[in-house]
Structure formats: C-alpha cells, structure tokens
Design a protein around this motif. Structure first.
Motif, PDB file in Angstrom:
ATOM      1  N   GLU A 192       5.702  -5.518  -9.081  1.00  0.00           N
ATOM      2  CA  GLU A 192       6.193  -5.450  -7.699  1.00  0.00           C
ATOM      3  C   GLU A 192       7.585  -4.825  -7.586  1.00  0.00           C
ATOM      4  O   GLU A 192       8.502  -5.433  -7.020  1.00  0.00           O
TER       5      GLU A 192
ATOM      6  N   TYR B  43      10.480  -2.607  -6.208  1.00  0.00           N
ATOM      7  CA  TYR B  43      10.950  -1.991  -4.973  1.00  0.00           C
ATOM      8  C   TYR B  43      12.284  -1.320  -5.233  1.00  0.00           C
ATOM      9  O   TYR B  43      13.126  -1.865  -5.954  1.00  0.00           O
ATOM     10  N   ARG B  44      12.451  -0.111  -4.672  1.00  0.00           N
ATOM     11  CA  ARG B  44      13.751   0.575  -4.787  1.00  0.00           C
ATOM     12  C   ARG B  44      13.972   1.358  -3.490  1.00  0.00           C
ATOM     13  O   ARG B  44      13.120   2.143  -3.091  1.00  0.00           O
ATOM     14  N   PHE B  45      15.094   1.091  -2.835  1.00  0.00           N
ATOM     15  CA  PHE B  45      15.429   1.777  -1.581  1.00  0.00           C
ATOM     16  C   PHE B  45      16.659   2.636  -1.811  1.00  0.00           C
ATOM     17  O   PHE B  45      17.544   2.265  -2.582  1.00  0.00           O
TER      18      PHE B  45
ATOM     19  N   THR C 227      15.290   5.558   2.448  1.00  0.00           N
ATOM     20  CA  THR C 227      14.083   6.056   1.776  1.00  0.00           C
ATOM     21  C   THR C 227      13.515   4.940   0.913  1.00  0.00           C
ATOM     22  O   THR C 227      14.236   4.347   0.109  1.00  0.00           O
ATOM     23  N   LEU C 228      12.226   4.666   1.100  1.00  0.00           N
ATOM     24  CA  LEU C 228      11.555   3.652   0.278  1.00  0.00           C
ATOM     25  C   LEU C 228      10.936   4.383  -0.904  1.00  0.00           C
ATOM     26  O   LEU C 228       9.827   4.902  -0.807  1.00  0.00           O
TER      27      LEU C 228
ATOM     28  N   ARG D  66       7.532   1.145  -3.541  1.00  0.00           N
ATOM     29  CA  ARG D  66       7.093   0.131  -2.566  1.00  0.00           C
ATOM     30  C   ARG D  66       6.105  -0.833  -3.208  1.00  0.00           C
ATOM     31  O   ARG D  66       4.915  -0.773  -2.927  1.00  0.00           O
ATOM     32  N   GLY D  67       6.592  -1.640  -4.127  1.00  0.00           N
ATOM     33  CA  GLY D  67       5.716  -2.638  -4.739  1.00  0.00           C
ATOM     34  C   GLY D  67       4.856  -2.064  -5.845  1.00  0.00           C
ATOM     35  O   GLY D  67       3.633  -2.180  -5.811  1.00  0.00           O
TER      36      GLY D  67
ATOM     37  N   ASP E 140       3.996   8.409  -2.383  1.00  0.00           N
ATOM     38  CA  ASP E 140       4.870   7.686  -1.442  1.00  0.00           C
ATOM     39  C   ASP E 140       5.307   6.330  -1.968  1.00  0.00           C
ATOM     40  O   ASP E 140       5.308   5.326  -1.242  1.00  0.00           O
ATOM     41  N   GLY E 141       5.649   6.283  -3.263  1.00  0.00           N
ATOM     42  CA  GLY E 141       6.189   5.056  -3.835  1.00  0.00           C
ATOM     43  C   GLY E 141       5.165   3.980  -4.116  1.00  0.00           C
ATOM     44  O   GLY E 141       5.525   2.840  -4.411  1.00  0.00           O
ATOM     45  N   ARG E 142       3.877   4.332  -4.006  1.00  0.00           N
ATOM     46  CA  ARG E 142       2.813   3.362  -4.330  1.00  0.00           C
ATOM     47  C   ARG E 142       1.931   3.941  -5.419  1.00  0.00           C
ATOM     48  O   ARG E 142       1.676   5.145  -5.437  1.00  0.00           O
TER      49      ARG E 142
END
Ligand SMILES: Nc1ncnc2c1ncn2[C@@H]1O[C@H](COP(=O)(O)OP(=O)(O)OP(=O)(O)O)[C@@H](O)[C@H]1O
Length: 232
Positions: free
Chosen positions: A18, A20-22, A30-31, A34-35, A227-229
């Motif tokens: 899980e 997460y980095r913003f 910017t995400l 995302r998990g 997209d971060g997933r």
C-alpha cells in the motif's frame, strides 16, 4: 510490536504494501503512487512496465529507501526499510539491495575493480580477495577491464560495470531501471542470463523496470504501472 524484522530466509526478497507518494508544487498535487503493493519471492525476476509519468522512478526510489513513501511499508528480505531514519535506510540498502538506476553508480577516479571493492566495503564486507572481484568481472564480461577508469569504458562496458557494482554486495534484492538499455543483442542476452541466474538458488530476487521485449520475455512476471496503480 513491530520490531522491523521477520524471519529471513522464508521472507520475500521484496514485500511492499500500500505505497502512497504525493508530490506537491504550490496548489498542484500529483499522486505518483496510489496504493501500490507487490512482492518479489526469493528466486523471482519481476518486470515492471508503464508509460512515462506512471510512477516507475518514484516506485524504485521508494523501494530502495532513497525516498520515503507517505504511506505503506517496504520490507527487504523481511527487514523493514521504510519509515526509518536516513542513516538506517542507507545501512539496509548497502547490505541488502543492489541498485542500478539511470543515475551513475561509478566513482570517476576509481578503476572498475576498486569501484566493486568500495561497494563491498560499504556493505561491511572488508578484505575481499582479488579472485572474488574477478568472478564478478568475468560474469559481466569485463575481466580484461578491471583497471580501466569509468571514462575509459565504452557505453556498453559502463552499463556492465555499473551492474557489477550493483551486485558487489551480493544483494537480497536487485532493483534496476532499464539494465540492458544501451546494450547490443548478445550482451543483453548475457546480462539477462546473469539476472536470471541470481534467483536460481531460490534466495535472491530481481525487480526491474524495462521496455526491452527480450527482458520482458525472460521475466517470471510482468506488472503494469499506470497512473500510480499496479496491475498484473
Ligand atoms: N519531484 C517531483 N515533483 C513533482 N512531481 C513529480 C516529481 N517527480 C515526479 N513527479 C510526477 O510524478 C509522476 C510520476 O513520475 P515518475 O518519474 O515516477 O514516472 P516514470 O514512470 O518514472 O516516468 P518516466 O518513464 O518518464 O521516467 C509524474 O506525474 C511526474 O510528473
């Protein structure tokens, strides 16, 4: 109580949960991750693909402990590297992780053999016999270039020297960003064989980001970051 370490040996080479980095720039957020959860079992070679901006560099940096995720955890061979002071992350990185990112990992004024020796010393392995360095140089096809300085190497040789330095600490986990990016077909094949052989004793894992169809074909699993997933 989280003591930060679970039994080594049976633990995954990499266990990320899980993440997460913003990134924040003014009003913009910017995400980047995302998990993201992923594991690399001992003996596995896992490839990550994804379009530009999907979060690949951010993911590698968080897994290597070069960056801290805002949420989630990263364990290397059972040892937690996330959410620790930088000095502790650096120590775990030196002992357990081989890193081959786009940034240069060769020290300019040291020859190839001394670069390898330095990486081993940083991992607490002092007094490495010269023949151990030669074995590593031979594996990457640079036995005759032990005493060359980085600037004296051709592009493909630099990539192979960088890989030898990344493997110098015999890492539980190798993290690589386009490890065969600049190599010709036969050298790429040789490096791929070397990466696959790392897992053959069932102890170590490799996670790499690549666009190479040859490397993707040789991977045990391919994961797609978008997209971060992450998607299998
Ligand atoms: N330091 C930063 N500040 C703000 N935004 C950033 C920063 N670094 C990355 N980003 C943003 O985070 C997202 C993920 O970037 P990242 O570099 O991890 O993607 P990538 O898949 O490695 O891209 P590429 O293949 O182009 O290197 C992108 O939208 C990027 O613009």
């Amino acid at each position: 109580m989280d003591v930060g370490t679970v039994s080594a040996g049976t633990a995954p080479a990499l266990d990320a949960r899980e993440l997460y980095r913003f990134y924040r720039a003014g009003e913009e957020e910017t995400l980047a991750l995302r998990g993201v959860s992923l594991t690399v079992a001992p003996g596995e070679l896992v490839a990550v693909v994804g379009p530009s901006g999907s979060g690949k560099s951010t993911l590698l940096a968080c897994l290597a402990g070069l960056d801290e995720p805002a949420g989630g955890s990263v364990r290397i061979a059972g040892e937690r590297i996330s959410h620790r002071p930088e000095a502790e992350r650096a120590g775990i990185r030196a002992r357990r992780i081989g890193i081959l990112l786009q940034t240069e990992n060769l020290i300019a004024h040291l020859d190839v053999a001394r670069n390898i020796r330095l990486a081993r010393t940083a991992a607490g392995r002092h007094g490495t016999p010269a023949q151990d360095i030669d074995v590593l140089l031979d594996q990457v096809g640079l036995l005759g270039r032990a005493h060359a300085l980085p600037r004296e190497l051709a592009g493909g040789e630099v990539a192979r020297a960088a890989l030898a330095v990344a493997l110098a600490n015999d890492p539980d986990l190798l993290l690589a960003d386009e490890p065969t990016g600049e190599l010709d077909g036969s050298t790429e094949h040789r490096i791929l064989e070397l990466l696959r052989a790392r897992g053959s004793d069932g102890r170590r894992g490799v996670l790499l980001v690549t666009h190479s169809t040859a490397v993707l074909a040789g991977a045990d699993r391919v994961l797609t970051l978008r997209d971060g997933r992450l998607r299998a």
